[in-house]
Design a protein around this motif. Sequence first.
Motif, PDB file in Angstrom:
ATOM      1  N   ASN A 115       0.836  -1.198   0.000  1.00 41.47           N
ATOM      2  CA  ASN A 115       0.000   0.000   0.000  1.00 41.47           C
ATOM      3  C   ASN A 115       0.871   1.249   0.000  1.00 41.47           C
ATOM      4  OD1 ASN A 115      -2.433  -1.490   0.146  1.00 41.47           O
ATOM      5  ND2 ASN A 115      -2.162  -1.737   2.361  1.00 41.47           N
ATOM      6  N   TYR A 116       0.305   2.345  -0.430  1.00 39.77           N
ATOM      7  CA  TYR A 116       1.047   3.602  -0.423  1.00 39.77           C
ATOM      8  C   TYR A 116       1.083   4.231   0.967  1.00 39.77           C
ATOM      9  CZ  TYR A 116       1.532   3.732  -5.494  1.00 39.77           C
ATOM     10  OH  TYR A 116       1.891   3.445  -6.778  1.00 39.77           O
ATOM     11  N   GLY A 117       0.246   3.743   1.871  1.00 39.56           N
ATOM     12  CA  GLY A 117       0.274   4.248   3.243  1.00 39.56           C
ATOM     13  C   GLY A 117       1.432   3.683   4.022  1.00 39.56           C
ATOM     14  N   LYS A 118       1.331   3.698   5.343  1.00 40.18           N
ATOM     15  CA  LYS A 118       2.418   3.220   6.188  1.00 40.18           C
ATOM     16  C   LYS A 118       2.504   1.690   6.131  1.00 40.18           C
ATOM     17  CE  LYS A 118       2.295   7.104   9.433  1.00 40.18           C
ATOM     18  NZ  LYS A 118       2.123   7.517  10.854  1.00 40.18           N
ATOM     19  N   VAL A 119       3.744   1.211   5.982  1.00 40.47           N
ATOM     20  CA  VAL A 119       3.977  -0.228   5.830  1.00 40.47           C
ATOM     21  C   VAL A 119       5.052  -0.667   6.818  1.00 40.47           C
ATOM     22  CG1 VAL A 119       4.721  -2.063   4.251  1.00 40.47           C
ATOM     23  CG2 VAL A 119       3.378  -0.124   3.384  1.00 40.47           C
ATOM     24  N   GLY A 120       4.759  -1.722   7.581  1.00 41.93           N
ATOM     25  CA  GLY A 120       5.751  -2.277   8.493  1.00 41.93           C
ATOM     26  C   GLY A 120       6.761  -3.119   7.730  1.00 41.93           C
ATOM     27  N   LEU A 121       8.042  -2.965   8.075  1.00 47.04           N
ATOM     28  CA  LEU A 121       9.114  -3.705   7.408  1.00 47.04           C
ATOM     29  C   LEU A 121       9.939  -4.473   8.444  1.00 47.04           C
ATOM     30  CD1 LEU A 121      10.329  -0.989   4.867  1.00 47.04           C
ATOM     31  CD2 LEU A 121       8.960  -3.021   4.350  1.00 47.04           C
ATOM     32  N   PHE A 122      10.208  -5.727   8.152  1.00 41.97           N
ATOM     33  CA  PHE A 122      10.912  -6.616   9.075  1.00 41.97           C
ATOM     34  C   PHE A 122      12.202  -7.137   8.444  1.00 41.97           C
ATOM     35  CE2 PHE A 122       6.475  -6.759  10.067  1.00 41.97           C
ATOM     36  CZ  PHE A 122       6.329  -7.070  11.401  1.00 41.97           C
ATOM     37  N   PRO A 123      13.359  -6.848   9.023  1.00 39.84           N
ATOM     38  CA  PRO A 123      14.570  -7.564   8.592  1.00 39.84           C
ATOM     39  C   PRO A 123      14.542  -8.993   9.159  1.00 39.84           C
ATOM     40  CG  PRO A 123      15.084  -6.108  10.411  1.00 39.84           C
ATOM     41  CD  PRO A 123      13.638  -5.869  10.068  1.00 39.84           C
ATOM     42  N   LYS A 124      15.513  -9.796   8.789  1.00 38.24           N
ATOM     43  CA  LYS A 124      15.492 -11.205   9.191  1.00 38.24           C
ATOM     44  C   LYS A 124      15.468 -11.381  10.712  1.00 38.24           C
ATOM     45  CE  LYS A 124      17.677 -13.233   5.112  1.00 38.24           C
ATOM     46  NZ  LYS A 124      18.825 -14.018   4.596  1.00 38.24           N
ATOM     47  N   ARG A 125      16.211 -10.556  11.429  1.00 33.49           N
ATOM     48  CA  ARG A 125      16.224 -10.683  12.894  1.00 33.49           C
ATOM     49  C   ARG A 125      14.826 -10.499  13.470  1.00 33.49           C
ATOM     50  NH1 ARG A 125      20.839  -8.992  16.374  1.00 33.49           N
ATOM     51  NH2 ARG A 125      19.210  -7.793  17.414  1.00 33.49           N
ATOM     52  N   ALA A 126      14.122  -9.492  12.985  1.00 30.84           N
ATOM     53  CA  ALA A 126      12.775  -9.228  13.491  1.00 30.84           C
ATOM     54  C   ALA A 126      11.818 -10.353  13.090  1.00 30.84           C
ATOM     55  CB  ALA A 126      12.266  -7.882  12.972  1.00 30.84           C
ATOM     56  N   ILE A 127      12.000 -10.909  11.896  1.00 36.14           N
ATOM     57  CA  ILE A 127      11.166 -12.033  11.464  1.00 36.14           C
ATOM     58  C   ILE A 127      11.390 -13.226  12.380  1.00 36.14           C
ATOM     59  CG2 ILE A 127      10.685 -13.650   9.580  1.00 36.14           C
ATOM     60  CD1 ILE A 127      11.607 -11.422   7.644  1.00 36.14           C
ATOM     61  N   LEU A 128      12.647 -13.469  12.742  1.00 34.66           N
ATOM     62  CA  LEU A 128      12.953 -14.573  13.651  1.00 34.66           C
ATOM     63  C   LEU A 128      12.362 -14.295  15.037  1.00 34.66           C
ATOM     64  CD1 LEU A 128      14.324 -17.243  14.246  1.00 34.66           C
ATOM     65  CD2 LEU A 128      16.457 -15.997  14.665  1.00 34.66           C
ATOM     66  N   ARG A 129      12.439 -13.058  15.486  1.00 31.27           N
ATOM     67  CA  ARG A 129      11.865 -12.686  16.784  1.00 31.27           C
ATOM     68  C   ARG A 129      10.369 -13.003  16.809  1.00 31.27           C
ATOM     69  NH1 ARG A 129      14.310 -10.729  21.574  1.00 31.27           N
ATOM     70  NH2 ARG A 129      15.689  -9.505  20.241  1.00 31.27           N
ATOM     71  N   VAL A 130       9.688 -12.703  15.714  1.00 31.32           N
ATOM     72  CA  VAL A 130       8.264 -13.020  15.609  1.00 31.32           C
ATOM     73  C   VAL A 130       8.044 -14.516  15.789  1.00 31.32           C
ATOM     74  CG1 VAL A 130       6.297 -13.100  14.022  1.00 31.32           C
ATOM     75  CG2 VAL A 130       7.689 -11.028  14.173  1.00 31.32           C
ATOM     76  N   GLY A 131       8.899 -15.323  15.163  1.00 29.78           N
ATOM     77  CA  GLY A 131       8.769 -16.774  15.273  1.00 29.78           C
ATOM     78  C   GLY A 131       8.956 -17.288  16.681  1.00 29.78           C
ATOM     79  N   MET A 132       9.744 -16.586  17.483  1.00 21.63           N
ATOM     80  CA  MET A 132       9.952 -17.001  18.862  1.00 21.63           C
ATOM     81  C   MET A 132       8.773 -16.625  19.760  1.00 21.63           C
ATOM     82  SD  MET A 132      14.021 -16.436  19.621  1.00 21.63           S
ATOM     83  CE  MET A 132      14.385 -14.933  18.715  1.00 21.63           C
ATOM     84  N   LEU A 133       7.957 -15.692  19.295  1.00 21.86           N
ATOM     85  CA  LEU A 133       6.855 -15.180  20.119  1.00 21.86           C
ATOM     86  C   LEU A 133       5.475 -15.589  19.625  1.00 21.86           C
ATOM     87  CD1 LEU A 133       8.246 -11.567  20.577  1.00 21.86           C
ATOM     88  CD2 LEU A 133       7.826 -13.172  22.451  1.00 21.86           C
ATOM     89  N   LEU A 134       5.380 -16.014  18.383  1.00 21.84           N
ATOM     90  CA  LEU A 134       4.083 -16.237  17.757  1.00 21.84           C
ATOM     91  C   LEU A 134       3.468 -17.573  18.167  1.00 21.84           C
ATOM     92  CD1 LEU A 134       2.064 -15.085  15.684  1.00 21.84           C
ATOM     93  CD2 LEU A 134       3.333 -16.318  13.914  1.00 21.84           C
ATOM     94  N   ARG A 135       2.233 -17.517  18.614  1.00 21.07           N
ATOM     95  CA  ARG A 135       1.480 -18.729  18.960  1.00 21.07           C
ATOM     96  C   ARG A 135       0.642 -19.180  17.755  1.00 21.07           C
ATOM     97  NH1 ARG A 135       1.493 -19.177  24.585  1.00 21.07           N
ATOM     98  NH2 ARG A 135       2.073 -17.262  25.699  1.00 21.07           N
ATOM     99  N   ASP A 136       0.175 -20.416  17.816  1.00 20.17           N
ATOM    100  CA  ASP A 136      -0.775 -20.938  16.823  1.00 20.17           C
ATOM    101  C   ASP A 136      -0.247 -20.861  15.397  1.00 20.17           C
ATOM    102  OD1 ASP A 136      -2.593 -21.365  18.924  1.00 20.17           O
ATOM    103  OD2 ASP A 136      -3.294 -19.303  18.785  1.00 20.17           O
ATOM    104  N   SER A 137       1.036 -21.131  15.228  1.00 17.80           N
ATOM    105  CA  SER A 137       1.624 -21.181  13.891  1.00 17.80           C
ATOM    106  C   SER A 137       2.545 -22.391  13.822  1.00 17.80           C
ATOM    107  CB  SER A 137       2.415 -19.902  13.587  1.00 17.80           C
ATOM    108  OG  SER A 137       3.257 -20.093  12.462  1.00 17.80           O
ATOM    109  N   GLU A 138       2.244 -23.312  12.916  1.00 25.73           N
ATOM    110  CA  GLU A 138       3.077 -24.500  12.771  1.00 25.73           C
ATOM    111  C   GLU A 138       4.474 -24.131  12.291  1.00 25.73           C
ATOM    112  OE1 GLU A 138       2.324 -27.541  13.773  1.00 25.73           O
ATOM    113  OE2 GLU A 138       0.466 -26.661  14.535  1.00 25.73           O
ATOM    114  N   VAL A 139       4.560 -23.104  11.448  1.00 27.50           N
ATOM    115  CA  VAL A 139       5.872 -22.664  10.959  1.00 27.50           C
ATOM    116  C   VAL A 139       6.692 -22.094  12.108  1.00 27.50           C
ATOM    117  CG1 VAL A 139       7.081 -21.078   9.397  1.00 27.50           C
ATOM    118  CG2 VAL A 139       4.992 -22.240   8.641  1.00 27.50           C
ATOM    119  N   ALA A 140       6.051 -21.296  12.957  1.00 31.05           N
ATOM    120  CA  ALA A 140       6.759 -20.730  14.113  1.00 31.05           C
ATOM    121  C   ALA A 140       7.230 -21.841  15.047  1.00 31.05           C
ATOM    122  CB  ALA A 140       5.855 -19.754  14.866  1.00 31.05           C
ATOM    123  N   LYS A 141       6.409 -22.871  15.230  1.00 26.50           N
ATOM    124  CA  LYS A 141       6.815 -23.991  16.074  1.00 26.50           C
ATOM    125  C   LYS A 141       8.035 -24.695  15.498  1.00 26.50           C
ATOM    126  CE  LYS A 141       2.143 -24.893  17.855  1.00 26.50           C
ATOM    127  NZ  LYS A 141       1.003 -25.828  17.865  1.00 26.50           N
TER     128      LYS A 141
END
Length: 304
Positions: A115-141
Motif C-alpha cells: 500500500n502507499y500508506g504506512k507499511v511495516g518492514l521486518f529484517p530477518k532478525r525481526a522475522i525470527l523474533r516473531v517466530g519465537m513469540l508467535l502462537r498458533d503457527s506450525e511454521v513458528a513452532k
Amino acid sequence: MTNLKVTIEVIENKGDRDNLVERVEVLERVKELLLLPNMEMATTSQVAEFYGVHIESIKSLVKDNREEVCKDGYLVKPGKEIKDELGRSYKDLPQIENKLGHFIVHCKSNQAKINYGKVGLFPKRAILRVGMLLRDSEVAKEVRTQLLNIEENSTQEVKTQEIDQEMTLEMNIGRAISKGDYVAVAIAVKELEDYKNRHTIEKAEKFDNYLDTDGSLTVTQVVDKLRELGEKPTYIRSAQSLNRFLREEGIQYKRGNSWYVYQRYEYLVEEGYVVNRQVLRNDGEYTNQLRWTPKGVDFIISLF
C-alpha cells in the motif's frame, strides 16, 4: 517428546530470545523466505504469509513487543518511499505494477502487494523474533524446534570440549608418573581436581545473586538459576513450562491464580523446600506464590 514440549509454547524468556535472534539461518531451513529486493526486508503481509497466520496476528504481536522488534530493525515507512528505494541501485530492477492505492512488486516467481500508506518492514532478525513469540503457527513452532536443535548441538560441543580437557589433564598425570617427577604429578592431580570441581565453585558463587530475604526463589528465578547451573533440560524454557512440568509430576496443582503442593508433598513445605508467600496483585487481590529454597532447587534438579 522434548521438542513437543518446547514448540507448543513461545520462548518466553527475553534473555533466551536475545541469545538466539542472530540465528536467522533457521528461517530458510523451515520455509522459503521472500524478501523485498534491494532491501532485504519483508512487509507485515509477507511475514504473516511466511508464518501462515492472519496479518492482524502479526500486527498485534508487534504492538505487544514493539521495543524488541524495533531493536531488531523493524520500522515503518510510507509505501512511496519503499517504491523509490526498490528502484535505486539495483542491477535487476524488480517489475513494479502501479495500482489504485497500492503497487505490486514482481520478483522471481512471486509478488508482494504494498500500500502507499504506512507499511511495516521486518529484517530477518525481526522475522525470527516473531517466530519465537508467535502462537498458533506450525511454521513458528518449527522455527523454535530448529533453534532448540542449535542450542542442543552447542551444548553437546561444550560437553565434548570438557571431556577433551579432562583427558588432557589425565594424560599430564600419566606423563608425570612415567618421568618419576612426583612434584609434577601432584601439580597435575591438583589441576585435574580443580577442573572437575569448577562447576561446584561457580554454583556456590552465583547462587547468592538470587536469594531473597528468606532464601527463596520465584519460579522464574529458578528457571534462570537452572540455566546458569547448566542443569536445565531443553524442555524447561520458562516459568510456565516449569510449572507445567511440576504439575505433570504430580507435585503441585493450580487453584484459581495460585499454585499449591499436593498433600503427599506437604513435607516440602514443612522441611523448607518450598515457601508459601501471599502476594498482592494489581487488582488488589492476594494470591499464593510458591517459592523454592536452594534445597528445593536441588529437589527439582533430582526430578530431571
